[in-house]
Design an enzyme around this catalytic site. Structure first.
Site, PDB file in Angstrom:
ATOM      1  N   CYS B 132      23.583  41.996 -36.189  1.00 39.57           N
ATOM      2  CA  CYS B 132      23.051  40.516 -36.455  1.00 39.57           C
ATOM      3  C   CYS B 132      21.723  41.100 -36.668  1.00 39.57           C
ATOM      4  O   CYS B 132      21.014  40.464 -37.890  1.00 39.57           O
ATOM      5  CB  CYS B 132      23.231  39.667 -35.515  1.00 39.57           C
ATOM      6  SG  CYS B 132      25.076  39.021 -35.417  1.00 39.57           S
ATOM      7  N   HIS B 133      20.873  41.473 -35.976  1.00 40.38           N
ATOM      8  CA  HIS B 133      19.483  41.421 -36.058  1.00 40.38           C
ATOM      9  C   HIS B 133      18.855  43.047 -35.753  1.00 40.38           C
ATOM     10  O   HIS B 133      17.785  43.127 -35.447  1.00 40.38           O
ATOM     11  CB  HIS B 133      18.521  40.450 -35.224  1.00 40.38           C
ATOM     12  CG  HIS B 133      19.047  39.108 -35.402  1.00 40.38           C
ATOM     13  ND1 HIS B 133      19.895  38.625 -34.605  1.00 40.38           N
ATOM     14  CD2 HIS B 133      18.823  38.255 -36.288  1.00 40.38           C
ATOM     15  CE1 HIS B 133      20.318  37.273 -35.004  1.00 40.38           C
ATOM     16  NE2 HIS B 133      19.557  37.122 -36.220  1.00 40.38           N
TER      17      HIS B 133
END
Lengths: 421, 168
Positions: B132-133
């Site tokens: 995701c990040h």
């Protein structure tokens, strides 16, 4: 509400109106004096009302077929798409309607920014508008969770986890929001309830928004106070009603284009995969209308500060009437502000673009610069501009630059500055 | 002018105080009903048979709706995890404190940034990588690079017998 007295013509009307003055209210709304120079950017208030009603009506119908349960929600949405008569149409209107709602609200907000509609005496209208905007974002987020696809589930996980950034109580708040130890059935049922509630809160706030608007009356493209009723005003009905109606038709063509020709272009394919708590999709991206704020969140390397920056980016708007120190409302007479305005528009668009891109390398750098500029615009540029900027002369009335005959000779001479607005 | 506390002032204050207590007593159930209910809490522990897990393999089980990684680590991974200096860590924790039995790493498969599920055997530290990040975790599940603030969480667990782990 109205300054002038109104008496219904019929006896029955008078009898009713003496007991409940609904006809007085209707008369106030139809005769309501409106600046005669309102342009098409002013038609988005009416368009937004249409959007809200569309969402409420289609949402009500969807709720008749949707099942808010983790085991059945995904299937029930497919059931709506395939089995329910016109279910596909109603759901596509509702899903694209959310995007259309945000498109209209962004135009409405940026119109206020350009023409200074947030300034005294309209601060309360503006702040109610910001609250409506926040509620819209909440409703959109909650609604996006309901189909229980992969993006629904992981979007819900990421957004609710934002609260875990709060020191000490964060984890407790997240568990409380979930009603468990992860996003699951209790989360879905409460999100459905709240998604159903919020549009009616918005409806109530819209009434307050319009009520507050009707105290000082509409701002207008040259941003001056006008006498009403006077040569500068026209009655709301039929003049504004027809203009709003025409703009609404144009808007509905765009709306229908999305619904009938590309109904899924604004969504994510991953949301047609049922929610799976064991697998996170490779790219988690919010809906387009939240991307600028998502970019701000990711541009800050610290979790808590990122969340604070994102919230501040929205809440700073509520302080705008006091951050903008200029007494002149309309950007038409503010040559410097006009340029900064367009830079801000570009800045927000850039933030939206990098929000959709992976948070690394050049994109991250651009996001950081754009985030810094966003805050700079509101906290530094606007307060200073009010003192430093040399504004151009403002006419005394709407008709004066065209008909002349004003005691303000300087304004008459300079009429070319605003003639083409 | 002398301000004296009158009987009426006392009555007002007492009324407000009782009213506030009453309002609180009504509001609290409305708030607390959203907390995990008895049926959710009843699922708070899970027993897992790990006899089929070979070294170098991870199984993922669902506990309280969240994935739990149970990894039987190889000797190289254990050595790598133990060799890390504390000053290189964002959230310093010794490997011994994270894996009671060094061969078995049992941890919540939830990224501490915003709750995504990291991918096994990925990233710059041979451990986990969150898609995701972009947080990188090492072979002990400790955060090494990226936005996550802390190491992946170790749940309460114990070996019931040689082949069974009870989580929660």
């Amino acid at each position: 509400m109205s300054e002038h007295e109104y008496t219904p013509k019929s006896k029955v009307g008078k009898w009713f109106n003496d007991r409940l003055p609904l006809l007085t209210l209707a008369n106030h709304l139809t005769d309501y004096p409106t600046p005669k120079n309102l342009n098409y950017w002013w038609t988005f208030g009416g368009i937004l009302t249409f959007c809200l009603i569309t969402q409420i009506v289609t949402g009500l119908v969807l709720a008749m077929h949707y099942i808010a349960h983790a085991d059945m929600a995904f299937q029930s949405v497919e059931h709506i798409m395939r089995d329910v008569n016109y279910g596909w149409l109603i759901r596509y209107i509702h899903a694209n309607g959310a995007s259309m709602f945000f498109l209209a609200v962004y135009i409405h907000i940026f119109r206020s920014l350009f023409y200074g509609s947030y300034k005294s005496p309209r601060e309360i209208i503006w702040i109610i508008g910001i609250i409506i905007y926040l509620l819209m974002m909440a409703a959109a987020f909650l609604g996006y969770v309901l189909p229980w696809g992969q993006m629904s589930f992981w979007g819900a996980t990421v957004i609710t986890n934002l609260f875990s950034a709060i020191p000490l109580v964060g984890e407790g708040i997240v568990t409380w929001l979930w009603g468990g130890y992860s996003v699951d059935n209790p989360t879905l049922t409460r999100f459905f309830t709240l998604h159903y509630l919020i549009p009616f809160l918005i409806l109530g706030l819209v009434v307050l928004h319009i009520w507050a608007l009707h105290v000082p009356g509409n701002n207008n493209p040259i941003g001056i106070d006008i006498k009403k009723p006077s040569k500068d005003t026209v009655p709301f009905h039929p003049y504004i009603v027809i203009k709003d109606g025409f703009a609404l038709l144009m808007f509905m063509i765009v709306f229908a284009f999305f619904v009938f020709y590309t109904p899924n272009i604004l969504g994510h394919a991953d949301n047609y995969i049922e929610a799976n708590p064991l697998v996170t999709p490779a790219h988690i991206v919010p809906e387009w209308y939240l991307l600028p704020f998502y970019a701000i969140l990711r541009s800050v390397p610290d979790k808590l500060l990122g969340v604070i920056a994102m919230l501040s980016a929205i809440l700073i708007l509520a302080a705008l009437p006091w951050l903008d120190t200029s007494k002149i409302r309309s950007a038409v007479f503010r040559p410097l502000y006009k340029q900064f305005y367009w830079i801000l528009v570009a800045d927000v668009l850039i933030l939206g673009y990098v929000g959709a891109m992976p948070a690394e390398g050049l994109y991250l750098l651009i996001a950081r610069v754009a985030t810094a500029y966003y805050f700079l615009h509101f906290l530094v540029v606007l307060p200073i501009l009010g003192f430093k900027e040399r504004t151009t002369p403002v006419p005394l009335s709407i008709t004066e630059p065209i008909l002349g005959g004003s005691p303000n000779l300087a304004a008459v001479k300079k009429k070319d500055t605003f003639k083409d607005q | 002018m002398e301000k004296k506390t009158k009987r009426r002032d006392f009555l007002f204050t007492a009324t407000y105080a009782v009213g506030a207590v009453g309002a609180g007593a009504v509001i609290w159930p409305m708030i607390d009903q959203m907390n995990p209910d008895a049926s959710v809490k009843a699922l708070a522990s899970t027993e897992v048979d790990v006899s089929a897990v070979d070294p170098g393999k991870t199984i993922t089980v669902l506990w309280r709706g969240k994935p739990v990684f149970i990894r039987r680590r190889t000797q190289e991974e254990i050595a790598e995890a133990k060799a890390v200096k504390m000053e290189d860590l964002k959230h310093p924790e010794k490997d011994e404190d994270r894996a009671k039995d060094p061969e078995w790493l049992v941890m919540l498969g939830v990224c501490t940034h915003l709750g995504c599920v990291p991918l096994d055997q990925k990233g710059d530290y041979n451990g986990w990588f969150c898609p995701c990040h972009g947080s990188h975790y090492d072979t002990s599940g400790r955060i090494r690079k990226g936005p996550a603030p802390t190491n992946m969480e170790i749940p309460e667990y114990k070996f019931v017998d040689a082949n069974t782990i009870k989580i929660g």
